[in-house]
Design a protein around this motif. Structure first.
Motif, PDB file in Angstrom:
ATOM      1  N   GLY A   1      44.156  35.582  42.060  1.00  0.00           N
ATOM      2  CA  GLY A   1      44.147  36.823  41.290  1.00  0.00           C
ATOM      3  C   GLY A   1      42.735  37.217  40.909  1.00  0.00           C
ATOM      4  O   GLY A   1      41.771  36.487  41.149  1.00  0.00           O
ATOM      5  N   GLU A   2      42.595  38.406  40.316  1.00  0.00           N
ATOM      6  CA  GLU A   2      41.286  38.883  39.903  1.00  0.00           C
ATOM      7  C   GLU A   2      41.351  39.538  38.532  1.00  0.00           C
ATOM      8  O   GLU A   2      42.375  40.070  38.123  1.00  0.00           O
ATOM      9  N   ILE A   3      40.211  39.465  37.832  1.00  0.00           N
ATOM     10  CA  ILE A   3      40.067  40.058  36.506  1.00  0.00           C
ATOM     11  C   ILE A   3      38.945  41.082  36.565  1.00  0.00           C
ATOM     12  O   ILE A   3      37.869  40.809  37.117  1.00  0.00           O
ATOM     13  N   LEU A   4      39.206  42.257  35.999  1.00  0.00           N
ATOM     14  CA  LEU A   4      38.211  43.327  35.967  1.00  0.00           C
ATOM     15  C   LEU A   4      37.891  43.682  34.525  1.00  0.00           C
ATOM     16  O   LEU A   4      38.789  43.742  33.675  1.00  0.00           O
TER      17      LEU A   4
ATOM     18  N   ILE B   1      39.629  48.688  29.885  1.00  0.00           N
ATOM     19  CA  ILE B   1      38.499  47.856  29.494  1.00  0.00           C
ATOM     20  C   ILE B   1      38.688  46.451  30.047  1.00  0.00           C
ATOM     21  O   ILE B   1      37.717  45.771  30.404  1.00  0.00           O
ATOM     22  N   LEU B   2      39.951  46.007  30.157  1.00  0.00           N
ATOM     23  CA  LEU B   2      40.252  44.700  30.732  1.00  0.00           C
ATOM     24  C   LEU B   2      41.511  44.813  31.568  1.00  0.00           C
ATOM     25  O   LEU B   2      42.517  45.369  31.114  1.00  0.00           O
ATOM     26  N   GLU B   3      41.457  44.281  32.776  1.00  0.00           N
ATOM     27  CA  GLU B   3      42.601  44.381  33.686  1.00  0.00           C
ATOM     28  C   GLU B   3      42.749  43.089  34.467  1.00  0.00           C
ATOM     29  O   GLU B   3      41.756  42.478  34.886  1.00  0.00           O
ATOM     30  N   ALA B   4      43.981  42.660  34.639  1.00  0.00           N
ATOM     31  CA  ALA B   4      44.294  41.498  35.462  1.00  0.00           C
ATOM     32  C   ALA B   4      45.192  41.928  36.606  1.00  0.00           C
ATOM     33  O   ALA B   4      46.117  42.719  36.407  1.00  0.00           O
ATOM     34  N   ARG B   5      44.921  41.403  37.780  1.00  0.00           N
ATOM     35  CA  ARG B   5      45.716  41.737  38.956  1.00  0.00           C
ATOM     36  C   ARG B   5      46.169  40.465  39.652  1.00  0.00           C
ATOM     37  O   ARG B   5      45.347  39.679  40.135  1.00  0.00           O
ATOM     38  N   GLY B   6      47.470  40.259  39.667  1.00  0.00           N
ATOM     39  CA  GLY B   6      48.058  39.166  40.431  1.00  0.00           C
ATOM     40  C   GLY B   6      47.606  37.778  40.025  1.00  0.00           C
ATOM     41  O   GLY B   6      47.407  36.907  40.872  1.00  0.00           O
ATOM     42  N   LEU B   7      47.483  37.530  38.703  1.00  0.00           N
ATOM     43  CA  LEU B   7      47.025  36.220  38.246  1.00  0.00           C
ATOM     44  C   LEU B   7      48.105  35.164  38.456  1.00  0.00           C
ATOM     45  O   LEU B   7      49.253  35.349  38.062  1.00  0.00           O
ATOM     46  N   THR B   8      47.699  34.052  39.064  1.00  0.00           N
ATOM     47  CA  THR B   8      48.616  32.951  39.325  1.00  0.00           C
ATOM     48  C   THR B   8      47.979  31.649  38.858  1.00  0.00           C
ATOM     49  O   THR B   8      46.800  31.398  39.102  1.00  0.00           O
ATOM     50  N   ARG B   9      48.777  30.830  38.167  1.00  0.00           N
ATOM     51  CA  ARG B   9      48.310  29.511  37.750  1.00  0.00           C
ATOM     52  C   ARG B   9      49.502  28.567  37.656  1.00  0.00           C
ATOM     53  O   ARG B   9      50.508  28.879  37.005  1.00  0.00           O
TER      54      ARG B   9
ATOM     55  N   VAL C   1      50.794  37.780  37.767  1.00  0.00           N
ATOM     56  CA  VAL C   1      50.862  38.617  36.570  1.00  0.00           C
ATOM     57  C   VAL C   1      49.810  39.725  36.609  1.00  0.00           C
ATOM     58  O   VAL C   1      48.641  39.481  36.938  1.00  0.00           O
ATOM     59  N   ASP C   2      50.241  40.931  36.262  1.00  0.00           N
ATOM     60  CA  ASP C   2      49.336  42.053  36.048  1.00  0.00           C
ATOM     61  C   ASP C   2      49.261  42.341  34.547  1.00  0.00           C
ATOM     62  O   ASP C   2      50.219  42.092  33.809  1.00  0.00           O
ATOM     63  N   PHE C   3      48.127  42.882  34.122  1.00  0.00           N
ATOM     64  CA  PHE C   3      47.933  43.212  32.702  1.00  0.00           C
ATOM     65  C   PHE C   3      46.790  44.206  32.611  1.00  0.00           C
ATOM     66  O   PHE C   3      45.832  44.127  33.387  1.00  0.00           O
ATOM     67  N   GLU C   4      46.894  45.137  31.666  1.00  0.00           N
ATOM     68  CA  GLU C   4      45.783  46.048  31.429  1.00  0.00           C
ATOM     69  C   GLU C   4      45.791  46.533  29.981  1.00  0.00           C
ATOM     70  O   GLU C   4      46.840  46.606  29.336  1.00  0.00           O
ATOM     71  N   ILE C   5      44.603  46.807  29.481  1.00  0.00           N
ATOM     72  CA  ILE C   5      44.448  47.357  28.147  1.00  0.00           C
ATOM     73  C   ILE C   5      43.252  48.299  28.154  1.00  0.00           C
ATOM     74  O   ILE C   5      42.253  48.055  28.843  1.00  0.00           O
ATOM     75  N   TYR C   6      43.368  49.388  27.394  1.00  0.00           N
ATOM     76  CA  TYR C   6      42.349  50.438  27.387  1.00  0.00           C
ATOM     77  C   TYR C   6      41.549  50.406  26.082  1.00  0.00           C
ATOM     78  O   TYR C   6      42.019  49.861  25.078  1.00  0.00           O
ATOM     79  N   PRO C   7      40.354  50.963  26.079  1.00  0.00           N
ATOM     80  CA  PRO C   7      39.540  50.982  24.854  1.00  0.00           C
ATOM     81  C   PRO C   7      40.287  51.641  23.698  1.00  0.00           C
ATOM     82  O   PRO C   7      40.974  52.656  23.883  1.00  0.00           O
TER      83      PRO C   7
END
Length: 256
Positions: free
Chosen positions: A63-66, A8-16, A27-33
């Protein structure tokens, strides 16, 4: 999570970065419904920065957020809310002089139908009924719908903040240290609330320093260290020692 399910929400290669400090490092991150993911890490690991980025409160360097498989631009908390992403921070962000109903609908007030609504009159009855339903759905005990929340206990304020977030969330709720400074009974209620939210099909990101609570309520645990995700565990297959080891660097990489 089922095979082939899309996060439902995913992060790929977030940099700050903040000056010379890289708070998020690819940073990568993901979470499912309908999943509870605990996000853990020592102070300075990047948890707060990641949550702010995923809830529209912080711009990224790269990075990108989906969301539900599609790329999104979370350039404001409003943009996140429109997708059904809500956040409960440690300070709860409640207006202490307003009552639970007013806090529940703050910025989302319901106008009366017809001419009265066009003149700015609000449908207080409908908002009270919907607020009570939201509290009841989560098993939250709210002492009064008409008293200011500033005079209520920490547990009741926590319940109101979580119920508000869940009422408006269609996809993800971030809970930042929701059990901090709560008593045993209040903590138990919050953990049960997290389970109820998950059972409604909403994804819950649970940020906590309490390893027993993490193992008790989470489905998966994602560990941040020095701005990077260093490990992901199935909560039922890990231990407090393993989680602490990943946080401190004693365990180099956790199982996916």
């Amino acid at each position: 999570m089922t095979v082939g399910q899309i996060p439902i929400l995913e992060a790929r290669g977030l940099t700050r970065s903040f000056g010379s400090v890289r708070a998020l490092d690819a940073v990568d991150f993901e979470i499912y419904p309908g999943e509870v993911v605990a996000l853990i890490g020592d102070n300075g690991a990047g948890k707060s920065t990641l949550v702010k980025a995923l809830s529209g409160s912080l711009a990224l360097d790269s990075g990108e957020i989906l969301f539900a498989g599609g790329r999104v631009d979370l350039d404001s908390p409003t943009a996140a809310s429109q997708l059904g992403i809500e956040t409960v921070y440690q300070d709860l962000a409640l207006a202490p002089h307003l009552n639970p109903v007013q806090n529940m609908f703050l910025g989302r007030e319901l106008p009366r139908k017809g001419v009265a609504g066009r003149f700015g009159f609000l449908d207080n009855k409908a908002m009270a009924l919907r607020s009570k339903q939201a509290f009841d759905d989560l098993g939250a005990t709210v002492r009064s719908l008409t008293d200011p929340v500033g005079g209520m206990s920490g547990g009741q304020r926590q319940a109101i903040a979580i119920a508000r977030a869940v009422a408006w969330a269609k996809g993800v709720v971030f809970l930042d240290e929701p059990t901090a400074a709560l008593g045993v009974v209040q903590t138990k209620n919050v953990l049960e609330t997290i389970r109820r939210v998950r059972d409604k099909g909403v994804a819950v990101v649970f940020i906590s320093h309490s390893m027993p609570h993490v193992i008790e309520v989470a489905d998966r645990v994602q560990v941040l260290r020095l701005g990077r995700r260093v490990a992901t565990y199935q909560a039922k297959d890990t231990s407090m020692e393993e989680l602490v080891g990943a946080m401190t660097g004693a365990v180099a990489q956790g199982a996916k």
